[in-house]
Every structure is written in structure tokens, then in C-alpha cells.
Design a protein around this motif. Structure first.
Motif, PDB file in Angstrom:
ATOM      1  N   ILE A  76       5.358 -10.228   6.517  1.00  0.00           N
ATOM      2  CA  ILE A  76       5.350  -8.796   6.799  1.00  0.00           C
ATOM      3  C   ILE A  76       5.547  -8.050   5.481  1.00  0.00           C
ATOM      4  CG2 ILE A  76       6.489  -6.883   8.000  1.00  0.00           C
ATOM      5  CD1 ILE A  76       5.047  -8.687   9.916  1.00  0.00           C
ATOM      6  N   ARG A  77       4.685  -7.063   5.224  1.00  0.00           N
ATOM      7  CA  ARG A  77       4.742  -6.307   3.968  1.00  0.00           C
ATOM      8  C   ARG A  77       4.914  -4.805   4.248  1.00  0.00           C
ATOM      9  NH1 ARG A  77       5.900  -8.916  -0.799  1.00  0.00           N
ATOM     10  NH2 ARG A  77       4.940 -10.988  -0.764  1.00  0.00           N
ATOM     11  N   ASN A  78       5.113  -4.032   3.182  1.00  0.00           N
ATOM     12  CA  ASN A  78       5.441  -2.612   3.333  1.00  0.00           C
ATOM     13  C   ASN A  78       4.251  -1.704   3.022  1.00  0.00           C
ATOM     14  OD1 ASN A  78       8.091  -3.240   3.967  1.00  0.00           O
ATOM     15  ND2 ASN A  78       8.785  -3.088   1.833  1.00  0.00           N
ATOM     16  N   VAL A  79       4.095  -0.695   3.879  1.00  0.00           N
ATOM     17  CA  VAL A  79       3.184   0.412   3.628  1.00  0.00           C
ATOM     18  C   VAL A  79       4.036   1.676   3.551  1.00  0.00           C
ATOM     19  CG1 VAL A  79       1.316   1.822   4.569  1.00  0.00           C
ATOM     20  CG2 VAL A  79       1.219  -0.664   4.787  1.00  0.00           C
ATOM     21  N   TYR A  80       4.001   2.346   2.386  1.00  0.00           N
ATOM     22  CA  TYR A  80       4.820   3.527   2.176  1.00  0.00           C
ATOM     23  C   TYR A  80       3.996   4.807   2.390  1.00  0.00           C
ATOM     24  CZ  TYR A  80       8.025   0.256  -0.120  1.00  0.00           C
ATOM     25  OH  TYR A  80       8.865  -0.795  -0.397  1.00  0.00           O
ATOM     26  N   ILE A  81       4.580   5.749   3.127  1.00  0.00           N
ATOM     27  CA  ILE A  81       3.958   7.076   3.258  1.00  0.00           C
ATOM     28  C   ILE A  81       4.695   8.022   2.306  1.00  0.00           C
ATOM     29  CG2 ILE A  81       3.344   8.950   4.815  1.00  0.00           C
ATOM     30  CD1 ILE A  81       3.649   7.023   7.147  1.00  0.00           C
ATOM     31  N   ILE A  82       3.933   8.664   1.434  1.00  0.00           N
ATOM     32  CA  ILE A  82       4.518   9.617   0.485  1.00  0.00           C
ATOM     33  C   ILE A  82       3.778  10.951   0.576  1.00  0.00           C
ATOM     34  CG2 ILE A  82       5.306   7.819  -1.088  1.00  0.00           C
ATOM     35  CD1 ILE A  82       2.400   9.773  -2.308  1.00  0.00           C
ATOM     36  N   LYS A  83       4.333  11.976  -0.024  1.00  0.00           N
ATOM     37  CA  LYS A  83       3.596  13.217  -0.253  1.00  0.00           C
ATOM     38  C   LYS A  83       3.309  13.322  -1.733  1.00  0.00           C
ATOM     39  CE  LYS A  83       4.393  17.167   1.747  1.00  0.00           C
ATOM     40  NZ  LYS A  83       5.063  18.387   2.254  1.00  0.00           N
ATOM     41  N   VAL A 122       0.843  -1.187   0.000  1.00  0.00           N
ATOM     42  CA  VAL A 122       0.000   0.000   0.000  1.00  0.00           C
ATOM     43  C   VAL A 122       0.884   1.244   0.000  1.00  0.00           C
ATOM     44  CG1 VAL A 122      -1.636   1.383   1.346  1.00  0.00           C
ATOM     45  CG2 VAL A 122      -2.012  -1.072   1.091  1.00  0.00           C
ATOM     46  N   ILE A 123       0.526   2.216  -0.822  1.00  0.00           N
ATOM     47  CA  ILE A 123       1.157   3.531  -0.814  1.00  0.00           C
ATOM     48  C   ILE A 123       0.090   4.531  -0.374  1.00  0.00           C
ATOM     49  CG2 ILE A 123       2.242   5.325  -2.218  1.00  0.00           C
ATOM     50  CD1 ILE A 123       3.182   3.061  -4.098  1.00  0.00           C
ATOM     51  N   ARG A 124       0.387   5.273   0.704  1.00  0.00           N
ATOM     52  CA  ARG A 124      -0.603   6.207   1.267  1.00  0.00           C
ATOM     53  C   ARG A 124      -0.044   7.616   1.296  1.00  0.00           C
ATOM     54  NH1 ARG A 124      -4.166   9.523   2.413  1.00  0.00           N
ATOM     55  NH2 ARG A 124      -5.950   9.041   3.738  1.00  0.00           N
ATOM     56  N   SER A 125      -0.760   8.560   0.706  1.00  0.00           N
ATOM     57  CA  SER A 125      -0.370   9.959   0.769  1.00  0.00           C
ATOM     58  C   SER A 125      -0.496  10.457   2.201  1.00  0.00           C
ATOM     59  CB  SER A 125      -1.259  10.773  -0.164  1.00  0.00           C
ATOM     60  OG  SER A 125      -0.878  12.117  -0.176  1.00  0.00           O
ATOM     61  N   LEU A 126       0.429  11.336   2.601  1.00  0.00           N
ATOM     62  CA  LEU A 126       0.502  11.821   3.976  1.00  0.00           C
ATOM     63  C   LEU A 126      -0.843  12.377   4.447  1.00  0.00           C
ATOM     64  CD1 LEU A 126       2.434  12.346   6.396  1.00  0.00           C
ATOM     65  CD2 LEU A 126       2.800  14.635   5.436  1.00  0.00           C
TER      66      LEU A 126
END
Length: 810
Positions: free
Chosen positions: A600-607, A575-579
Motif C-alpha cells: 500500500i502506497r501514498n497519494v497526497y492531495i495538495i493545493k 503520487v502528489i495530486r493538486s486539488l
């Protein structure tokens, strides 16, 4: 003389005023008795149409029925003031601030407002709508109307005895308020409950007469809840016997479900259910609710959710288990705009009359609705929403993802729940993995002691850890093109991926970047898009297609606004989630590796560089406080339990967040120093101004500015209109049928069906669509429908441009 309350259109049958007042009194008493206002509501019902006991009204209604194409002007005969004036003249003591006076104010206000919505006791220009009506307004034939009432309905002695019973109810209410140190706004909500009882009784009695039916067709909630509980337990038994039942995560889900059932023996209160995302809270909360409803004889179970997407999913999940469509209601939004229906007196536009009478009062045993609709019941203008309020008593309310209460509404929300808990015998469950600390703010929620249903939350949280949160934010943020590159690089490592951005415009730009035939062929992925520009049925279809593609191991990229992150049962590898707020990050993380199937998987926080958040202050402030937590976590991770999604991190986040917006919790009115909370609470500014101007105390006990508060109340800042869309053949048929001549029951059924095919459109965009010829008016302009060219399978409402469309509708 027999005076006329209503004339049935289909056969000319007459309902006399005496029959109508008796019927409305009976229903009002029934509704009011649930919280101890039986006689306050009943006397309001008995007197509400007293003003129809006149020759002028009799001529008016006969003329309206005889000339349906040219009825007399609406409001040309005022019949709703007389009952309020009789109460004021007979029982109001101007020399004292007495309990009698408070009883008169509550009942008379309900009576004079029953066609228009509640009026102001004290207006912004420092006069009183209430006093103007009960003291000053000219009422032709008033004495004759009163004489007929005492001759045909009750004697003056009987009225006096009835009023004494109502007065005793006020004494009891004031004692509860004082003993529990409740705020003055509680009296506003008591009055609204009386008003709700009257409105629903009036509309229901009128509809029953118009449809020539009796009251015997009532739902047996107790039997339905027992059958539903047995069906649910059969389903749970099948889980226990499944091949995956022995997996640790499934054993933990079952243990939490068992704890919820055990908790059902507790009496009514305000409780928390903090099951982590993916922990099975829908079925666990339903298990609690059904067991609690059977044990404490509750009348209905109401799920209140932030987004309509969750309604669709959760309602379908419950229907599939309980095997019952008839007794489960989805209420997304009002298809008919309330502003089109309210007026100051009897309306003989027959279309509008049918719309007002159509059954829309939340009397189903299980209801799914939104936070917007819940708040509208208490605080929006008019009569259609408040009509439902009395059905929130002796009920079970489950707030799914309660952290999504709009910031400006928090004080109003808390006081509504405190009222339901203190007076209405209502059980309330705040259901979320990210509890928002509503007892931290100034106007606190009175949460019960030992309120949490689940034991050892820290251990549960650790057991449900399935993701790593990775901070990829940069000062400038990702453009759509840069984000595409990041996504495609990540797709080299995973088979499917979800991107959640804060605005529809940013999602659209990213969709256009990824919706490139050459790119799709080179990287071999299916691309899906979700937003509230799509109607519920459309979103349901897209989600179904996404789940099918995932189960078939297809390579999938799904782009969505935040509607997907709260409660939608779907799982992606990444998952990629905007801030945004840390609670939103946690909810987005709940769509990643939902069942622990990938380790275990990755969730990325981006702007996102494509998001304009200037009109989305809550998201902007939430993002700023999350960024603060991210920086502090880098320095001292152990302070947050070495987990960005830990209860410790969430608690710190909400304290930061509420500190930033503490001055916004009472619903400030634009271009004013007033708040809606104070207008309904002590109304200090207007009272002080009145006393200074007149050099005397305000002459009423009640001081609320109901109409002013309701005029400014909108859960969503920008006004929207519900618009039917021609998504499929059923939707097109509904649109066609709404142009026909319908009975009230048919109309009610049709409006219920149409919930699946509605989008909410902001006023500027509605005007643009209308100008381009893409809007069709149905039911004499009371329902809006979108024409086919403006709605596509890919995007839903196909309207480009930033504007207000960035904002997500609830």
C-alpha cells in the motif's frame, strides 16, 4: 446537352452531371439505409447538384480549369439552391403541417447546405435562411436546369414515387421518436445524419472520379475482426500461461475480461464498464468489442478518449497485439482548419479542393479519436466533421474515461448517444472506474437496464485497493519552492514519484525549481516533464524514457499536467495530486502502485499556490466539492465505505458537483440567454419572438438554428489552431512535402502521418509566434508549421507566460 459536374485536372476527362448525380444517389442511399433514411438521403443526393445543369455553370467550370491561376470568383454561380427549390415547389403544402413538409425541409436543407454547412431554419433576426434560399433567391436558368434533370435523370412520375418512399421513412422516424419519448433535438440529429450521408457521398464520388478509381476497394471488416479476435485471444492465452498468472490481481483481471466477452452476446445498448484503474480495461473492452462486432456484424470499433496521450498508448497497444497498422486509424485533430475551407459554392482553388476531397471520413475498422473530435462530428460548423457522422452507425463506441465530458456539453453528449442507440444500431460502452452519473442530470442518458458489465463492483474495488489518500491541503497552498522541499523529503522514502498539477504554468515553475544541477546531483534523480505543449510523438518518447528509467530502478521525478492521469499505463511509488475533482484524484491514484507491487502506497492531495483557476471553472468547482468530501470523510468515514475512492464517495461527489453546475449543462452561449441545446431542440425563444413580431405562426415545422448553434460551438472555449512541429526528421520531411505538388491520395496519407506531430495553439499565442517569425505557412496558407527555434526537447512549444497556456488541450 451534356452538362459538366467535374473536370479531372490531370487528363481533362469530364464527369457529367448525370453521372455524378447517379453516383452520389447510390452512395447516399447506401449510407442512409443504415438507419432507415435510404430514400431521404438518396433523393438529397439525386438533387444536390441539379443546378449544374446550366450553360452558366458549364462556362464557369471550363473557365476555372482553363485558368487555374486566375479562376472565376468563388460563389459566382450558385448551383446548390436549385435542387432544394425544386423539392419545395413540387411537394411543399403551405396549408398544412404535414409529413410531406417535414420530408421537404430535411432534404432541401441538406441540399442547399452541402457546400457551406447547415443553415438556420430560423435566424436570430427572426428571418429564415431556408425560406430565403428555396423561395426568394434568384436562380438563373432554373427552369432549364429542371427540364434537363427530368429529361436526362428521372421522369416526374419517378420523382413522385421516390418522394413517397422518403415520406414513408419520415412517418417511421416520427413514430420511433414518439414511442420512445425522445426530445425534438432528435430530429436535428436525423437531419444531420441525412446531411452526413450526402456530404460523404458527394466528396467520395468526386474523389473517386478525380483519382480514377472505383468503389471496389472496400475494407472487409468482418474478416479483419475475426483475425483480430484470434490474435487477441492468442495474447490472452499467453497471459494465462505466464509466471505471474496465478497472482490474485491477475486472476481478477482475467475474470473481468471473461465477463466482458460473455457480455458481448447482449444486443446493442448503452452499457457501463467500471473496471478499476489498473484492471486491464483496454484489452477487456477490445475483447468485448471484437466479439460483439462478429456476432452482430458491426462495421467499426471507435475508441473515444479525453486526451491524445491515451490515443497514442492505446492505439500502439492494440497495434502490437493485432499486428495491423493499415486498418487502425488515430485521429487526433484536424490538421486543416475547417474555417479555411467552407464557402457557399464550388471552390476552384485547387489546393482547397484537394483538401476537401482528401479521405477523412472515419471508414477504418478501428479508430482512436478524442472526445473533442466526437462532439465536433455532431455539433461543429461546416461539412468536414459532420461527414463522419454516418460512420458512427452500426458501430461500437467505447468511451474511455467518460467522466471527462466537458460540463457544458453534457446534455448535447447525452442526446447524441441516445440518438445513436435509438436509431443507429450502435453499441455504446461507458468505460471508467469513476462513472459520472450521466443519468442523474436533467437531459438524461438512457442507459440500458442491467447495464454494468462487471459483477460485484464493491468486492472488485476492495481487491484493487493499492493506495492511501492523504489530505495535505492547506489554505494558502504550496509554492513551487515549498512543493520542491516536500517532494525531496518524500524521495527519501521512495525511489520514484509523480506530481500532477492543474496548469502548465505551475508545472513549468516546479520544473524550474527541480531542474537545478546541484539539487539533482545531491538527491540523485532524473527529472521528466510532460504537457500538451509537446506533440504526440514527443510525449510518446518521454513516456518511453520514463518507463525505461523506472524499469532500470533509476530515481525518477516526473511532472505532468492531467494528461497522464487518464489511461496511461505507468506506475510510481508515490503520487502528489493538486486539488481537483474526486474523479481526477482517483485517476491520479491509478498511476500509483498500479500493479500492487509495493503493498500500500501514498497519494497526497495538495493545493498549489501557483495555479490560477479563474478560467478553469470545472476544475475549480470540482476541487471545492472534493474539499467538501474530505471534510465530511474526517467526521463520518463509514458513510463513504471508509474509502475516499469508493463508489459511495464517487456517487456523493458527482451529486454535489452536478448540483453546483446544473445551469451549465446545456451549453450556454456567451453574452446571451440562449443555449445551444435549445437552439437545436425547441428553439422556444426565437419561435415566441417570431410569432409575436409577425402575429402569426412560424410557417415551417423545422425551427432549428443550426448555423447559429454551430457558430458558437467549441468544445474548448478558446479557439485553437493545429500547428505542425519540427520534432524530428520525419516531421521536418512532412513539413517539406506539404509544400510540394501532391495528388489527393498522397495528401490524405501525409495528413494522416502528420497527426503525430501536431500541437494545438491558442489564437493569442499563435499571433505572438507569427509576430516573432516562428510560424511557416504551408499549402497556400492552409497548414501552419512551427519553426525550430520555438520547439525544444525539454518543454515542447517553448513559450513562457501564464495567459491561456494554463488550460489543458484535449
Amino acid at each position: 446537352m451534356d452538362y459538366i459536374a467535374h473536370i479531372r485536372e490531370k487528363d481533362g476527362e469530364i464527369q457529367t452531371v448525370q453521372e455524378h448525380l447517379d453516383g452520389v444517389r447510390g452512395l447516399s442511399e447506401k449510407f442512409g439505409s443504415k438507419i432507415g433514411v435510404q430514400y431521404l438521403a438518396g433523393l438529397s443526393g439525386l438533387l444536390h447538384d441539379l443546378g449544374k445543369n446550366t450553360k452558366k455553370f458549364k462556362n464557369y467550370i471550363q473557365d476555372a480549369i482553363a485558368n487555374p491561376d486566375n479562376p472565376p470568383p468563388k460563389g459566382s454561380v450558385d448551383h446548390s439552391t436549385a435542387g432544394g427549390r425544386l423539392l419545395y415547389q413540387k411537394f411543399y403544402n403551405k396549408q398544412t403541417n404535414s409529413i410531406e413538409n417535414l420530408a421537404v425541409e430535411w432534404m432541401a436543407m441538406s441540399i442547399i447546405s452541402h457546400h457551406s454547412g447547415l443553415r438556420d431554419f430560423l435566424t436570430p433576426d427572426l428571418s429564415s435562411d431556408f425560406l430565403r434560399r428555396v423561395m426568394e433567391k434568384e436562380i438563373p436558368e432554373f427552369e432549364n436546369a429542371v427540364a434537363s434533370f427530368f429529361e436526362q435523370q428521372v421522369s416526374e412520375t419517378e420523382l413522385q414515387e421516390y418522394f413517397e418512399k422518403a415520406k414513408n421513412e419520415v412517418i417511421h422516424i416520427v413514430k420511433i421518436i414518439n414511442d420512445n419519448r425522445l426530445k425534438p433535438i432528435t430530429m436535428s440529429l436525423i437531419l444531420k445524419f441525412i446531411f452526413s450521408s450526402l456530404i460523404d457521398a458527394d466528396r467520395t464520388n468526386t474523389r473517386m472520379f478525380d483519382e480514377n478509381e472505383d468503389e471496389s476497394q472496400m475494407v472487409d471488416s468482418a474478416s479483419f475482426f475475426k483475425e483480430s479476435y484470434n490474435a487477441l485471444m492468442d495474447k490472452i492465452a499467453s497471459f494465462r500461461n505466464s509466471e505471474h498468472a496465478g497472482k490474485p490481481i491477475n486472476l481478477l483481471r482475467m475474470e473481468m475480461s471473461d465477463q466482458c466477452e460473455g457480455f458481448a452476446s447482449n444486443p446493442s445498448g448503452i452499457y457501463t464498464l467500471s473496471i478499476p484503474t489498473g484492471g486491464g480495461k483496454t484489452l477487456a473492452s477490445l475483447r468485448y468489442a471484437l466479439k460483439h462486432a462478429m456476432e452482430y456484424k458491426k462495421e467499426r470499433i471507435i475508441y473515444i478518449v479525453p486526451y491524445t496521450t491515451i490515443i497514442e498508448q492505446n492505439a500502439q497497444e492494440v497495434r502490437d497485439i493485432l499486428k495491423n497498422d493499415e486498418y487502425i486509424l488515430e485521429h487526433h485533430s484536424n490538421i486543416i482548419e475547417d474555417r479555411n475551407l467552407e464557402n457557399d459554392d464550388e471552390d476552384y482553388d485547387l489546393i482547397k479542393k484537394k483538401l476537401k476531397l482528401a479521405k477523412d471520413n472515419w471508414d477504418s475498422p478501428i479508430i482512436f479519436t478524442t472526445m473533442v473530435q466526437f462532439l465536433n462530428v455532431f455539433y461543429s460548423k461546416g461539412t468536414r466533421n459532420v461527414r463522419r457522422l454516418h460512420n458512427l452507425s452500426n458501430a461500437i463506441l467505447i468511451f474511455d474515461e467518460v467522466q471527462s465530458v466537458p460540463i457544458k456539453c453534457i446534455s448535447l453528449f447525452n442526446e447524441a448517444l441516445n440518438f445513436l442507440s435509438s436509431f443507429c444500431n450502435t453499441s455504446i460502452v461507458l468505460c471508467t472506474a469513476t462513472q459520472p452519473a450521466l443519468d442523474f442530470v436533467e437531459n438524461k442518458l438512457k442507459i440500458s437496464s442491467d447495464s454494468e458489465m462487471i459483477k460485484d463492483l464493491k468486492m472488485v474495488g476492495q481487491s484493487f485497493k493499492r493506495v492511501n489518500i492523504i489530505d495535505k491541503t492547506t489554505p494558502k497552498g504550496f509554492t513551487a519552492a515549498e512543493l520542491k522541499t516536500f517532494i525531496l523529503d518524500e524521495m527519501e522514502q521512495v525511489n520514484n514519484l509523480l506530481v500532477i498539477l492543474n496548469t502548465k504554468t505551475a508545472v513549468r515553475k516546479l520544473f524550474e525549481e527541480l531542474n537545478n544541477e546541484e539539487e539533482r546531483e545531491n538527491h540523485d534523480y532524473l527529472l521528466f516533464h510532460l504537457s500538451t505543449n509537446m506533440c504526440p510523438a514527443h510525449r510518446k518518447k518521454v513516456l518511453k524514457d520514463v518507463k525505461k528509467a523506472l524499469s532500470n530502478k533509476k530515481r525518477v521525478i516526473c511532472l505532468s499536467t492531467q494528461l497522464i492521469e487518464a489511461g496511461v499505463d505507468i506506475s510510481f511509488e508515490c503520487v502528489i495530486r493538486s486539488l481537483a475533482g474526486l474523479d481526477s484524484i482517483a485517476q491520479a491514484a491509478g498511476r500509483c502502485n498500479r500493479h500492487g507491487e509495493y503493498g500500500i502506497r501514498n497519494v497526497y492531495i495538495i493545493k498549489s499556490a501557483d495555479e490560477v483557476l479563474s478560467k478553469l471553472k470545472e476544475i475549480e468547482i470540482g476541487g471545492e466539492q472534493t474539499a467538501r468530501i474530505l471534510e465530511e470523510f474526517k467526521v463520518e468515514p463509514e458513510f463513504f465505505g471508509n474509502n475516499l475512492l469508493s463508489p459511495e464517495a464517487m456517487s456523493v461527489y458527482f451529486q454535489y458537483y452536478y448540483s453546483q453546475i446544473s445551469n451549465k449543462l446545456n451549453y450556454s452561449i456567451a453574452k446571451s440567454d440562449k443555449t445551444i441545446f435549445d437552439l437545436l431542440n425547441q428553439n422556444q425563444d426565437y419561435i415566441a419572438a417570431y410569432n409575436n413580431k409577425n402575429n402569426t405562426r412560424f410557417p415551417l415545422i423545422s425551427r432549428q438554428s443550426f448555423a447559429t448553434a454551430e457558430q458558437h460551438f467549441h468544445v474548448i472555449d478558446n479557439l485553437t489552431t493545429s500547428v505542425l512541429v519540427p520534432y524530428n526528421e520525419e516531421a521536418k520531411q512532412i513539413i517539406a512535402d506539404l509544400n510540394g505538388n501532391l495528388e489527393i491520395r498522397e495528401l490524405g496519407d501525409l495528413l494522416k502521418k502528420s497527426q503525430q506531430y501536431v500541437i494545438n495553439v491558442y489564437d493569442p499565442e499563435l499571433k505572438k509566434l507569427d509576430k516573432e517569425g516562428n510560424i511557416e505557412l504551408l499549402l497556400h496558407g492552409n497548414v501552419y508549421a512551427l519553426k525550430e527555434p520555438a520547439y525544444t526537447d525539454e518543454m515542447g512549444l517553448d513559450l513562457k507566460g501564464e495567459g491561456s497556456w494554463s488550460l489543458e488541450i484535449w
